[in-house]
Every structure is written in C-alpha cells, then in structure tokens.
Write a protein that holds these residues in place. Structure first.
Motif, PDB file in Angstrom:
ATOM      1  N   LEU A 143       0.829  -1.206   0.000  1.00  0.00           N
ATOM      2  CA  LEU A 143       0.000   0.000   0.000  1.00  0.00           C
ATOM      3  C   LEU A 143       0.861   1.254   0.000  1.00  0.00           C
ATOM      4  O   LEU A 143       0.557   2.241  -0.686  1.00  0.00           O
ATOM      5  N   GLY A 144       1.951   1.233   0.754  1.00  0.00           N
ATOM      6  CA  GLY A 144       2.851   2.384   0.795  1.00  0.00           C
ATOM      7  C   GLY A 144       3.457   2.692  -0.561  1.00  0.00           C
ATOM      8  O   GLY A 144       3.564   3.858  -0.968  1.00  0.00           O
ATOM      9  N   ILE A 145       3.848   1.633  -1.282  1.00  0.00           N
ATOM     10  CA  ILE A 145       4.422   1.832  -2.615  1.00  0.00           C
ATOM     11  C   ILE A 145       3.377   2.395  -3.568  1.00  0.00           C
ATOM     12  O   ILE A 145       3.644   3.327  -4.341  1.00  0.00           O
ATOM     13  N   LEU A 146       2.164   1.847  -3.518  1.00  0.00           N
ATOM     14  CA  LEU A 146       1.093   2.350  -4.379  1.00  0.00           C
ATOM     15  C   LEU A 146       0.769   3.807  -4.087  1.00  0.00           C
ATOM     16  O   LEU A 146       0.511   4.598  -5.001  1.00  0.00           O
ATOM     17  N   ARG A 147       0.791   4.162  -2.825  1.00  0.00           N
ATOM     18  CA  ARG A 147       0.471   5.547  -2.459  1.00  0.00           C
ATOM     19  C   ARG A 147       1.494   6.536  -3.024  1.00  0.00           C
ATOM     20  O   ARG A 147       1.140   7.659  -3.384  1.00  0.00           O
ATOM     21  N   ILE A 150       0.324   7.084  -6.556  1.00  0.00           N
ATOM     22  CA  ILE A 150      -0.939   7.817  -6.638  1.00  0.00           C
ATOM     23  C   ILE A 150      -0.770   9.270  -6.204  1.00  0.00           C
ATOM     24  O   ILE A 150      -1.359  10.185  -6.789  1.00  0.00           O
ATOM     25  N   ILE A 151       0.061   9.517  -5.203  1.00  0.00           N
ATOM     26  CA  ILE A 151       0.330  10.902  -4.782  1.00  0.00           C
ATOM     27  C   ILE A 151       0.985  11.675  -5.911  1.00  0.00           C
ATOM     28  O   ILE A 151       0.655  12.852  -6.157  1.00  0.00           O
ATOM     29  N   MET A 152       1.908  11.026  -6.637  1.00  0.00           N
ATOM     30  CA  MET A 152       2.533  11.680  -7.786  1.00  0.00           C
ATOM     31  C   MET A 152       1.485  12.053  -8.832  1.00  0.00           C
ATOM     32  O   MET A 152       1.495  13.164  -9.387  1.00  0.00           O
ATOM     33  N   ILE A 153       0.561  11.143  -9.103  1.00  0.00           N
ATOM     34  CA  ILE A 153      -0.496  11.405 -10.075  1.00  0.00           C
ATOM     35  C   ILE A 153      -1.340  12.592  -9.635  1.00  0.00           C
ATOM     36  O   ILE A 153      -1.605  13.524 -10.411  1.00  0.00           O
ATOM     37  N   ASN A 160       6.467  11.621 -18.080  1.00  0.00           N
ATOM     38  CA  ASN A 160       7.882  11.259 -17.954  1.00  0.00           C
ATOM     39  C   ASN A 160       8.261  10.981 -16.505  1.00  0.00           C
ATOM     40  O   ASN A 160       9.025  10.044 -16.219  1.00  0.00           O
ATOM     41  N   GLU A 161       7.743  11.796 -15.580  1.00  0.00           N
ATOM     42  CA  GLU A 161       8.022  11.578 -14.152  1.00  0.00           C
ATOM     43  C   GLU A 161       7.388  10.277 -13.671  1.00  0.00           C
ATOM     44  O   GLU A 161       8.014   9.494 -12.932  1.00  0.00           O
ATOM     45  N   LYS A 164       9.364   7.332 -15.048  1.00  0.00           N
ATOM     46  CA  LYS A 164      10.601   7.062 -14.310  1.00  0.00           C
ATOM     47  C   LYS A 164      10.295   6.262 -13.053  1.00  0.00           C
ATOM     48  O   LYS A 164      11.013   5.326 -12.706  1.00  0.00           O
ATOM     49  N   TRP A 165       9.200   6.631 -12.359  1.00  0.00           N
ATOM     50  CA  TRP A 165       8.820   5.910 -11.147  1.00  0.00           C
ATOM     51  C   TRP A 165       8.473   4.467 -11.482  1.00  0.00           C
ATOM     52  O   TRP A 165       8.917   3.528 -10.792  1.00  0.00           O
ATOM     53  N   VAL A 166       7.673   4.263 -12.527  1.00  0.00           N
ATOM     54  CA  VAL A 166       7.281   2.907 -12.922  1.00  0.00           C
ATOM     55  C   VAL A 166       8.515   2.088 -13.291  1.00  0.00           C
ATOM     56  O   VAL A 166       8.666   0.937 -12.869  1.00  0.00           O
TER      57      VAL A 166
END
Length: 222
Positions: A143-147, A150-153, A160-161, A164-166
């Motif tokens: 959940l922490g990784i997903l957040r 999602i926060i970036m979105i 591009n950002e 890079k995360w993906v």
C-alpha cells in the motif's frame, strides 16, 4: 495490422514495427512464465506435502524478502536456538548442506523436519498470529508503494516523471501484479516506456487506484 502492412513494414525496415515486435515477444515470454508459475502453484496446493500452512520451503515460490522475513520470525516461533539455526540453514542452504552441517543422515533429517512441523501444528495461536502479522506487514508495504505512485499522479506529475517511477519499480511484485491484467496489452512496454505506452498507461493508473481500495478494505477488515 494486415498482412500487407506487415510485409511493408518488414521490407522498409520500419523501426516502430520492430519495437512492437520486440515488446510483443517479451510480453509473450512473460505471460508464458506467469502461466507456468500459476500451474506450479496449483499443483503445490493440491500436494499433501505442502499442507502444513506455515512455512514454505520451495525456493521457486519465495522471494529474498520473504526469506528474510521468515528468518526474522524464527526467534518468536522457536525457543530452541539449535532448532532456529537448523531451520535458517534449511531455508538458506538447502537440505543437503544442512544435513552436512548438522551431521544428519536422511532419517535424522526427516525426523527433525517432522518435529518442526508438529511443533507448528501444536502451537497454532503463536504461528498463525505471527503469519497474519507478517501478511499485514506485506500489505502495508504494498500500500505504501502504491500511495507513492498515486500521490505523484494527484500532484500533477507528468508522464515522464510517472514513467521514471514505474521503471524504477518495474522489478517489484507491486508493479508486476498491476500490469498482469488482460486490459494491458503490452506489459513490458508499459513498464519500460510508460510515457509512450498509449492506452495501457491509463489502464495501469486505474488498476493502481483499484488495488489501493482493495488493500484499504483488506486491512480495515482485519
């Protein structure tokens, strides 16, 4: 793409066509591997030899992180230091090296293994409670990784950002589970080149939100 389109792309050495073929081949390989893993898991679930429900010794079904988490739990599960050392050796070195290190033959090894499994069955509250706690920890980590994503979105990160995360997380179980959906046509492409993966990137984002909701519900129901 028609047969004529394919022939034309081959004759003109079309770079876009070659890229699509490259990623399609990787997707097919990945899907074949996934199907094989699913069949292996089904077979193991049907096998009586893995019906203890507590500790899985098959190295093909565990990650390095799983291994370290199990070893970290051993002091809470087993009071005998020799037993803890024996189990840790079995998990990290395998049966043959463990037998050598502990001076055991097959009969002695199997006897020790039966005692370990019997101990787990005779202490269900301790073992099941610790396994549930470990599972909760894994869900919280996912959940922490997903957040992060999602926060970036929601903070307006561009493609591009996000890409890079993906890409930085493409080898994690979290991302692999997200892209392992029929809605994503080119799984390797969306992980390696998210910004240019077309419709697949939107499916991935929607799946991230859906998985976040699933995890929140799982943890709330504990």
């Amino acid at each position: 793409m028609t047969d004529e389109d394919i022939q034309r792309a081959i004759s003109t050495d079309d770079n876009q066509f070659k890229a699509k073929m490259k990623y399609a081949r990787k997707d097919l390989t990945r899907r074949a591997r996934h199907e094989a893993e699913v069949e292996t898991e089904k077979a193991q679930r049907l096998s009586p030899s893995v019906n203890d429900g507590f500790i899985r010794l098959d190295p093909s079904q565990r990650s390095e992180d799983d291994l370290q988490q199990v070893i970290a739990l051993l002091p809470s599960l087993f009071t005998n230091s020799q037993t803890r050392a024996w189990i840790a050796s079995l998990l990290t070195k395998g049966k043959l090296q463990t037998m050598t290190d502990f001076g055991q033959d097959d009969k002695q090894f199997n006897s020790k293994l039966r005692k370990v499994v019997a101990y787990c069955h005779s202490h269900p509250t301790r073992t099941q409670g610790l396994m549930a706690s470990r599972q909760d920890g894994r869900l919280q980590k996912e959940l922490g990784i997903l957040r992060e994503f999602i926060i970036m979105i929601e903070n307006g990160a561009d493609d591009n950002e996000l890409g890079k995360w993906v890409y930085d997380h493409k080898d994690t179980a979290v991302i692999n589970e997200l892209v392992d959906t029929p809605g994503i046509h080119y799984q390797v492409w969306v992980m390696n080149d998210f910004a240019h993966s077309g419709h697949d990137k939107y499916v991935l984002v929607n799946r991230a939100y859906k998985r976040q909701a699933e995890l929140n519900k799982l943890l709330a129901d504990r």
